[in-house]
Every structure is written in structure tokens, then in C-alpha cells.
Motif scaffolding. Structure first.
Motif, PDB file in Angstrom:
ATOM      1  N   PRO A   1      -1.886   3.896  12.311  1.00 50.22           N
ATOM      2  CA  PRO A   1      -2.492   3.296  11.128  1.00 50.22           C
ATOM      3  C   PRO A   1      -2.354   4.199   9.897  1.00 50.22           C
ATOM      4  O   PRO A   1      -2.294   5.421  10.021  1.00 50.22           O
ATOM      5  CB  PRO A   1      -3.962   3.134  11.501  1.00 50.22           C
ATOM      6  CG  PRO A   1      -4.113   3.604  12.885  1.00 50.22           C
ATOM      7  CD  PRO A   1      -2.816   4.152  13.359  1.00 50.22           C
ATOM      8  N   PRO A   2      -2.291   3.596   8.690  1.00 46.23           N
ATOM      9  CA  PRO A   2      -2.174   4.398   7.471  1.00 46.23           C
ATOM     10  C   PRO A   2      -3.413   5.267   7.264  1.00 46.23           C
ATOM     11  O   PRO A   2      -4.512   4.903   7.673  1.00 46.23           O
ATOM     12  CB  PRO A   2      -2.059   3.359   6.343  1.00 46.23           C
ATOM     13  CG  PRO A   2      -1.950   2.034   6.986  1.00 46.23           C
ATOM     14  CD  PRO A   2      -2.276   2.165   8.429  1.00 46.23           C
ATOM     15  N   ARG A   3      -3.209   6.447   6.632  1.00 46.40           N
ATOM     16  CA  ARG A   3      -4.323   7.357   6.355  1.00 46.40           C
ATOM     17  C   ARG A   3      -5.012   6.927   5.075  1.00 46.40           C
ATOM     18  O   ARG A   3      -4.348   6.582   4.099  1.00 46.40           O
ATOM     19  CB  ARG A   3      -3.836   8.796   6.199  1.00 46.40           C
ATOM     20  CG  ARG A   3      -3.599   9.467   7.513  1.00 46.40           C
ATOM     21  CD  ARG A   3      -3.536  10.958   7.381  1.00 46.40           C
ATOM     22  NE  ARG A   3      -2.410  11.359   6.523  1.00 46.40           N
ATOM     23  CZ  ARG A   3      -2.118  12.615   6.241  1.00 46.40           C
ATOM     24  NH1 ARG A   3      -2.853  13.584   6.720  1.00 46.40           N
ATOM     25  NH2 ARG A   3      -1.097  12.903   5.469  1.00 46.40           N
ATOM     26  N   GLU A   4      -6.345   6.991   5.114  1.00 45.64           N
ATOM     27  CA  GLU A   4      -7.116   6.671   3.915  1.00 45.64           C
ATOM     28  C   GLU A   4      -7.695   7.968   3.381  1.00 45.64           C
ATOM     29  O   GLU A   4      -8.379   8.692   4.101  1.00 45.64           O
ATOM     30  CB  GLU A   4      -8.230   5.682   4.242  1.00 45.64           C
ATOM     31  CG  GLU A   4      -7.712   4.325   4.681  1.00 45.64           C
ATOM     32  CD  GLU A   4      -8.829   3.337   5.002  1.00 45.64           C
ATOM     33  OE1 GLU A   4     -10.012   3.725   4.909  1.00 45.64           O
ATOM     34  OE2 GLU A   4      -8.511   2.201   5.334  1.00 45.64           O
ATOM     35  N   ILE A   5      -7.431   8.228   2.086  1.00 47.98           N
ATOM     36  CA  ILE A   5      -7.897   9.454   1.441  1.00 47.98           C
ATOM     37  C   ILE A   5      -8.811   9.047   0.297  1.00 47.98           C
ATOM     38  O   ILE A   5      -8.418   8.257  -0.571  1.00 47.98           O
ATOM     39  CB  ILE A   5      -6.710  10.287   0.918  1.00 47.98           C
ATOM     40  CG1 ILE A   5      -5.751  10.604   2.058  1.00 47.98           C
ATOM     41  CG2 ILE A   5      -7.214  11.563   0.252  1.00 47.98           C
ATOM     42  CD1 ILE A   5      -4.416  11.139   1.597  1.00 47.98           C
ATOM     43  N   LYS A   6     -10.020   9.554   0.310  1.00 45.73           N
ATOM     44  CA  LYS A   6     -10.983   9.219  -0.741  1.00 45.73           C
ATOM     45  C   LYS A   6     -11.077  10.391  -1.697  1.00 45.73           C
ATOM     46  O   LYS A   6     -11.383  11.498  -1.309  1.00 45.73           O
ATOM     47  CB  LYS A   6     -12.345   8.908  -0.107  1.00 45.73           C
ATOM     48  CG  LYS A   6     -13.264   8.198  -1.029  1.00 45.73           C
ATOM     49  CD  LYS A   6     -14.395   7.553  -0.267  1.00 45.73           C
ATOM     50  CE  LYS A   6     -15.099   6.607  -1.230  1.00 45.73           C
ATOM     51  NZ  LYS A   6     -16.014   5.736  -0.579  1.00 45.73           N
ATOM     52  N   ASP A   7     -10.808  10.116  -2.986  1.00 45.34           N
ATOM     53  CA  ASP A   7     -10.864  11.133  -4.027  1.00 45.34           C
ATOM     54  C   ASP A   7     -11.910  10.662  -5.038  1.00 45.34           C
ATOM     55  O   ASP A   7     -11.603   9.848  -5.916  1.00 45.34           O
ATOM     56  CB  ASP A   7      -9.481  11.287  -4.677  1.00 45.34           C
ATOM     57  CG  ASP A   7      -9.471  12.396  -5.722  1.00 45.34           C
ATOM     58  OD1 ASP A   7     -10.333  13.292  -5.639  1.00 45.34           O
ATOM     59  OD2 ASP A   7      -8.585  12.357  -6.608  1.00 45.34           O
ATOM     60  N   GLY A   8     -13.129  11.172  -4.887  1.00 44.25           N
ATOM     61  CA  GLY A   8     -14.224  10.694  -5.736  1.00 44.25           C
ATOM     62  C   GLY A   8     -14.526   9.254  -5.371  1.00 44.25           C
ATOM     63  O   GLY A   8     -14.902   8.945  -4.261  1.00 44.25           O
ATOM     64  N   GLU A   9     -14.321   8.342  -6.324  1.00 43.32           N
ATOM     65  CA  GLU A   9     -14.512   6.924  -6.035  1.00 43.32           C
ATOM     66  C   GLU A   9     -13.184   6.216  -5.796  1.00 43.32           C
ATOM     67  O   GLU A   9     -13.145   5.025  -5.518  1.00 43.32           O
ATOM     68  CB  GLU A   9     -15.252   6.260  -7.202  1.00 43.32           C
ATOM     69  CG  GLU A   9     -16.677   6.734  -7.329  1.00 43.32           C
ATOM     70  CD  GLU A   9     -17.420   5.973  -8.413  1.00 43.32           C
ATOM     71  OE1 GLU A   9     -16.982   4.874  -8.799  1.00 43.32           O
ATOM     72  OE2 GLU A   9     -18.449   6.486  -8.851  1.00 43.32           O
ATOM     73  N   GLN A  10     -12.104   6.937  -5.918  1.00 39.14           N
ATOM     74  CA  GLN A  10     -10.754   6.396  -5.755  1.00 39.14           C
ATOM     75  C   GLN A  10     -10.369   6.448  -4.277  1.00 39.14           C
ATOM     76  O   GLN A  10     -10.555   7.457  -3.601  1.00 39.14           O
ATOM     77  CB  GLN A  10      -9.777   7.240  -6.581  1.00 39.14           C
ATOM     78  CG  GLN A  10      -8.429   6.626  -6.769  1.00 39.14           C
ATOM     79  CD  GLN A  10      -8.434   5.533  -7.849  1.00 39.14           C
ATOM     80  OE1 GLN A  10      -9.428   5.322  -8.517  1.00 39.14           O
ATOM     81  NE2 GLN A  10      -7.355   4.825  -7.987  1.00 39.14           N
ATOM     82  N   LEU A  11      -9.832   5.372  -3.712  1.00 35.90           N
ATOM     83  CA  LEU A  11      -9.387   5.301  -2.330  1.00 35.90           C
ATOM     84  C   LEU A  11      -7.867   5.196  -2.324  1.00 35.90           C
ATOM     85  O   LEU A  11      -7.289   4.278  -2.913  1.00 35.90           O
ATOM     86  CB  LEU A  11     -10.008   4.096  -1.618  1.00 35.90           C
ATOM     87  CG  LEU A  11      -9.595   3.897  -0.173  1.00 35.90           C
ATOM     88  CD1 LEU A  11     -10.099   5.047   0.690  1.00 35.90           C
ATOM     89  CD2 LEU A  11     -10.132   2.572   0.362  1.00 35.90           C
TER      90      LEU A  11
END
Length: 193
Positions: free
Chosen positions: A9-19
Motif C-alpha cells: 500500500p502507498p505510504r501516507e505522510i502527514k506534514d502539519g495538516e497536509q497529507l
């Protein structure tokens, strides 16, 4: 691409409120890519100071990442092989989880046994002290009885000597008395001249 995303599955990276979503690359691997992967694995193992033997979470994490990359590379060329490797990976994870559970339960068992042994050790030490005290008491009692036996033997030996002396004196007295009576009897029986 859909099968590849299902496998990894693709990786999800959360940067502040940005996904951010990072999908798995569908670019096939070349021979230099595989060699680079090997070199990168060796370099990261060395940088993160992974242990070569025993249980090492760092080594396990790096090998898991490398295995996922191999699954990706194989799945791009042949989806069926990629699925087989995915099953191998999942089976390996279950086996490792079973070993971890077994290891943890064996550690708990070992600790329980060590505590029981430690508890039993105190009881044994108390029992040993009691038995040593009882042994000393019995040795003292044996020594007293031996001393009494020796005293009784000495008394009996002295009494026997006294009895033998008295008996011998009585025999001597009776012999002298017998001699005197014989002499008197001979004096009475023999004719007077």
C-alpha cells in the motif's frame, strides 16, 4: 499498478495538516538497481550498528524494508511471483510473532522458576540450619552418653577389682582357717605319746 498498490500500500505522510500519499514505484528494477540495493542495505546495517547475531530490531527492520523492495521488483515483472513472495513475507511475520510469544513465555517461565528456586533456597537454608543444630545436639548427647559409659566401665572395673581382692582375701582366710582346723583335728585324733 492496482495489484502493486494492493501488495504494497502507498505510504501516507502527514506534514502539519497536509497529507501526502507516496505510491509504490512501478519502474522495473535493473541490475545496477539491485546492486545499489545490496550496497545500501550493507551501509545502513553498518550505520545503524545492527547486530549480526541474535535478536536485533534494527536488522529486522532493514531486512523487512529490503524484502518489501524485492517483492515490489518481482511483482512488477510477474504479479504471481510477487503474490507468492507476499505470502512468504506474511508467513515469516507470523512465524517470528510465534517465536516472540514463545520467547516471552519462556522468559516468564524461567523467571517464575528462578523465583521458586530462590524462595525454596531460603526454606532449604532454614532447614539446613535446623538440621545442623539438631546434629550438634545429637553429637553433644552422644558425647555425654560416651562419657557416662566410660565412667560406668571404670566403676565396674574398680568394683570387680575390689570384689576379686575381697574374694582372694576370703579364700586366703578360709585356707588359713582350714589349716588351723586340720591342725586341731590332727591334734585331737593323733595318739598322745
Amino acid at each position: 499498478m492496482e495489484i502493486l498498490n494492493a501488495i504494497l500500500p502507498p505510504r501516507e505522510i502527514k506534514d502539519g495538516e497536509q497529507l501526502w500519499i507516496q505510491p509504490v514505484s512501478s519502474t522495473p528494477a535493473t541490475r545496477p538497481d539491485v546492486i545499489a540495493l545490496q550496497e545500501q542495505l550493507d551501509l545502513r546495517l553498518q550505520q545503524r550498528q545492527a547486530r549480526e547475531t541474535g535478536i536485533c530490531p534494527v536488522r529486522r527492520e532493514l531486512y523487512t524494508q529490503c524484502f518489501d523492495e524485492l517483492i515490489r521488483q518481482v511483482a512488477i515483472n510477474c504479479v504471481e511471483r510477487g503474490l507468492i513472495l507476499l505470502h512468504v513475507r506474511d508467513e515469516l511475520r507470523m512465524t517470528i510473532a510465534a517465536y516472540e510469544t514463545l520467547y516471552e513465555s519462556s522468559i516468564a517461565f524461567g523467571i517464575r522458576k528462578a523465583l521458586q528456586a530462590e524462595h525454596g533456597k531460603g526454606d532449604m537454608e532454614t532447614k539446613i540450619l535446623d538440621l545442623e543444630a539438631k546434629n550438634r545436639e545429637l553429637e553433644r548427647s552422644v558425647n555425654e552418653l560416651m562419657a557416662r559409659c566410660e565412667a560406668i566401665e571404670r566403676q565396674e572395673t574398680e568394683r570387680r577389682h575390689i570384689d576379686e581382692k575381697n574374694h582372694n582375701e576370703e579364700i586366703q582366710f578360709l585356707k588359713r582357717a582350714n589349716q588351723q582346723l586340720k591342725a586341731q583335728l590332727e591334734g585331737i585324733i593323733s595318739p598322745r605319746k
